[in-house]
Design a protein around this motif. Structure first.
Motif, short mmCIF file in Angstrom:
data_model
loop_
_atom_site.label_atom_id
_atom_site.label_comp_id
_atom_site.label_asym_id
_atom_site.label_seq_id
_atom_site.Cartn_x
_atom_site.Cartn_y
_atom_site.Cartn_z
N GLU A 20 -2.79 -2.94 -2.78
CA GLU A 20 -2.74 -4.04 -3.75
C GLU A 20 -2.55 -5.35 -3.00
O GLU A 20 -1.68 -5.46 -2.15
CB GLU A 20 -1.58 -3.84 -4.72
CG GLU A 20 -1.67 -2.57 -5.52
CD GLU A 20 -0.40 -2.31 -6.34
OE1 GLU A 20 0.46 -3.21 -6.44
OE2 GLU A 20 -0.30 -1.21 -6.88
N SER A 42 0.83 -1.20 0.00
CA SER A 42 0.00 0.00 0.00
C SER A 42 0.87 1.26 0.00
O SER A 42 2.04 1.23 0.39
CB SER A 42 -0.96 0.00 1.20
OG SER A 42 -0.26 -0.18 2.40
N ASN A 58 -3.65 3.72 -2.03
CA ASN A 58 -3.75 2.59 -2.95
C ASN A 58 -3.30 1.35 -2.20
O ASN A 58 -2.28 1.37 -1.52
CB ASN A 58 -2.85 2.84 -4.17
CG ASN A 58 -3.00 1.75 -5.21
OD1 ASN A 58 -4.11 1.36 -5.56
ND2 ASN A 58 -1.89 1.25 -5.69
N THR A 88 -1.98 -9.46 -3.91
CA THR A 88 -1.64 -10.37 -5.00
C THR A 88 -2.89 -11.12 -5.45
O THR A 88 -3.61 -11.70 -4.64
CB THR A 88 -0.57 -11.38 -4.54
OG1 THR A 88 0.54 -10.67 -4.03
CG2 THR A 88 -0.12 -12.27 -5.69
N SER A 105 -6.47 -3.79 -7.47
CA SER A 105 -6.06 -2.80 -6.47
C SER A 105 -7.27 -1.96 -6.08
O SER A 105 -8.22 -1.81 -6.84
CB SER A 105 -4.94 -1.92 -7.01
OG SER A 105 -5.38 -1.15 -8.08
#
Length: 166
Positions: free
Chosen positions: A110, A79, A108, A112, A116
């Motif tokens: 994300e 992030s 933001n 895996t 996002s």
């Protein structure tokens, strides 16, 4: 996100000759923690630029990388944030000040294998600054951000850094 932070900081450097005596740049290093049970803390860093309006108020732009945390092998959470804040300062003497921050951050996060998520919301922080001299300050603080869109979580950062005044 990184391009926006780079442009903001580059713009500050271009405008520096006009208002150089009131500008500062800085960097922080610390620990970030998302309020999700089971996630470890990560190493966070930030770069910032600011303009001192008077001895009690400044405007600041910062890019924060909250680092990454492995949830399970192969699944990582990363992030970051870009923020614009007002910074209030309460000088206790010529060298030491208490500071408070309130602003707006675009975050933001994300994970895996998942899309996002972005969030824009309030950010706040508290801390202290020790001025080594007129050009260098040491800052320690606690900052809070909201990350995520579907599920919003708090991302909290404790950091220490340096401020370099022009």
């Amino acid at each position: 996100m990184k391009k926006i932070a780079a442009v903001a900081l580059l713009s500050a450097f271009i405008a520096a000759p006009v208002v150089a005596q009131d500008m500062y740049i800085g960097a922080n290093l610390g620990s970030a923690q998302i309020d999700v049970t089971g996630l470890d803390a990560s190493t966070a860093f930030s770069v910032l630029g600011g303009y001192t309006i008077n001895s009690n108020f400044a405007a600041e732009v910062a890019y924060v990388n909250f680092g990454s945390v492995d949830i399970v092998p192969g699944v990582t959470v990363k992030s970051s944030a870009l923020s614009v804040s007002g910074v209030g300062s309460f000088p206790l003497n010529d060298q030491f000040s208490l500071i408070g921050k309130l602003g707006l951050a675009s975050t933001n996060i994300e994970v895996t294998g998942a899309p996002s998520e972005k969030n824009t919301g309030l950010t706040w922080g508290v801390g202290a600054q020790f001025n080594v001299d007129k050009q260098i300050g040491i800052r320690a603080g606690y900052d809070a951000y909201k990350v995520g869109d579907v599920v919003t979580e708090d991302e909290n950062v404790m950091s220490i850094g340096a401020i370099f005044k022009f």
